[in-house]
Design a protein around this motif. Sequence first.
Motif, short mmCIF file in Angstrom:
data_model
loop_
_atom_site.label_atom_id
_atom_site.label_comp_id
_atom_site.label_asym_id
_atom_site.label_seq_id
_atom_site.Cartn_x
_atom_site.Cartn_y
_atom_site.Cartn_z
N VAL A 128 27.73 8.63 18.54
CA VAL A 128 27.82 7.42 17.84
C VAL A 128 28.54 7.27 16.37
CG1 VAL A 128 26.60 5.02 16.84
CG2 VAL A 128 25.70 6.26 18.99
N VAL A 129 29.53 6.59 15.97
CA VAL A 129 30.02 6.93 14.74
C VAL A 129 28.91 6.55 13.53
CG1 VAL A 129 31.86 6.06 13.17
CG2 VAL A 129 32.13 6.10 15.60
N THR A 130 29.01 7.15 12.79
CA THR A 130 27.91 7.05 11.59
C THR A 130 28.34 5.88 10.71
OG1 THR A 130 29.18 8.35 9.93
CG2 THR A 130 27.33 9.44 11.54
N ASN A 145 40.80 -0.85 12.02
CA ASN A 145 40.64 0.98 11.99
C ASN A 145 42.16 1.31 11.88
OD1 ASN A 145 41.72 1.40 14.47
ND2 ASN A 145 39.76 0.83 15.56
N ILE A 146 42.23 2.37 11.52
CA ILE A 146 43.65 3.04 11.27
C ILE A 146 44.84 3.03 12.36
CG2 ILE A 146 43.04 5.58 11.38
CD1 ILE A 146 44.65 6.09 8.76
N LEU A 152 44.79 12.42 12.85
CA LEU A 152 44.70 11.68 13.86
C LEU A 152 44.94 12.39 15.47
CD1 LEU A 152 46.43 8.60 12.50
CD2 LEU A 152 44.04 8.86 12.64
N THR A 153 45.24 13.55 15.26
CA THR A 153 45.23 14.45 16.77
C THR A 153 44.06 14.73 17.11
OG1 THR A 153 45.84 16.50 15.46
CG2 THR A 153 47.62 14.97 15.86
N ASP A 154 42.94 14.37 16.25
CA ASP A 154 41.65 15.30 16.59
C ASP A 154 40.56 13.87 16.99
OD1 ASP A 154 39.11 16.22 16.46
OD2 ASP A 154 39.59 17.53 14.89
N PHE A 201 38.75 6.15 8.74
CA PHE A 201 39.10 5.68 10.10
C PHE A 201 38.97 4.21 10.13
CE2 PHE A 201 38.47 4.50 14.62
CZ PHE A 201 39.53 5.27 15.18
N ASN A 202 37.90 3.87 9.54
CA ASN A 202 37.73 2.32 9.41
C ASN A 202 38.22 1.84 8.15
OD1 ASN A 202 36.73 1.18 12.02
ND2 ASN A 202 34.90 2.53 11.42
N LEU A 203 39.35 1.04 7.94
CA LEU A 203 39.95 0.76 6.72
C LEU A 203 39.06 -0.10 5.86
CD1 LEU A 203 43.83 0.37 7.75
CD2 LEU A 203 42.63 2.60 6.98
N GLN A 204 39.50 -0.22 4.54
CA GLN A 204 38.96 -1.55 3.77
C GLN A 204 40.31 -2.00 3.27
OE1 GLN A 204 35.84 -2.17 3.19
NE2 GLN A 204 34.51 -0.13 2.69
#
Length: 262
Positions: free
Chosen positions: A38-40, A167-168, A204-206, A215-218
């Motif tokens: 789960v993404v923190t 997200n990006i 972004l390759t990982d 990853f989640n943009l503002q």
Amino acid sequence: MNKTKIYLLLLLSVIVTSCIPKKDLIYLQDKKSAVNEVVTPLNQNPYRLQTNDILNITIKAIDSKLVSIFNGSQGAGVGSSSEQGSYFSGYYVDDHGNIRLPILGEMNVLGFTTEEVRVKIEKMLLDKYFKEEAGIYVVVKLSGFKYTINGEVGNTGTKTLYQEKVNIMEAIANSGDINITGDRKDVKVIRRFPNGNETFSIDLTDANAVKSPAFNLQPNDYILVNPLKQKTWGTGKTGIESLTTIITLLSLATTTFLLLRN
């Protein structure tokens, strides 16, 4: 014979090093065989308003006439979906972090979330002008999710998406994807905070990129995709392109040598 082998090896090494490997082009690879996690919440913090933001604010009530002054020509521009419309009719956060509302006057929103601004406006209206029976209903949103992207992408510039979260990967897809010569392993995200800017680097390759705070943009993030070294070499992006370039150069050198010899 030995010289021929040496030349062939040199030619092969040039082709191999000049073309872009497939593993540098594939997004979100499971490099470490990590299990799904789960993404923190770290990279999902709500956005806090800053200067130069534009808010769309709508105030509703059971009797719409009671709140018509808030939603007039100086209001939030209800029904306007264009970025230009939001710019002229939205509530601009000035250099002091304030917006100006009809009747309510100036209100400081710097560092607040849109939800906190909504609660603040509702409370002011109920405390000073309306009773609970009026059915006051306030909606506060940013006038689009704006970001800027530059570098090795299909379509650079400032973009606006009309959704709450971006997200990006969505931002890059909306910008025509990263070019084959773009460095997916070191994408920069420059984020503005009240006390200054901070730069994040994301691979972004990982597959673990989803855990990055970038990853989640503002809103108002700046994304920079730098070129790979293969682009500056100019030998070509694939083995065929590199081979074609080398053959062309060899042909040119041979022709020049023969002309000078004659």
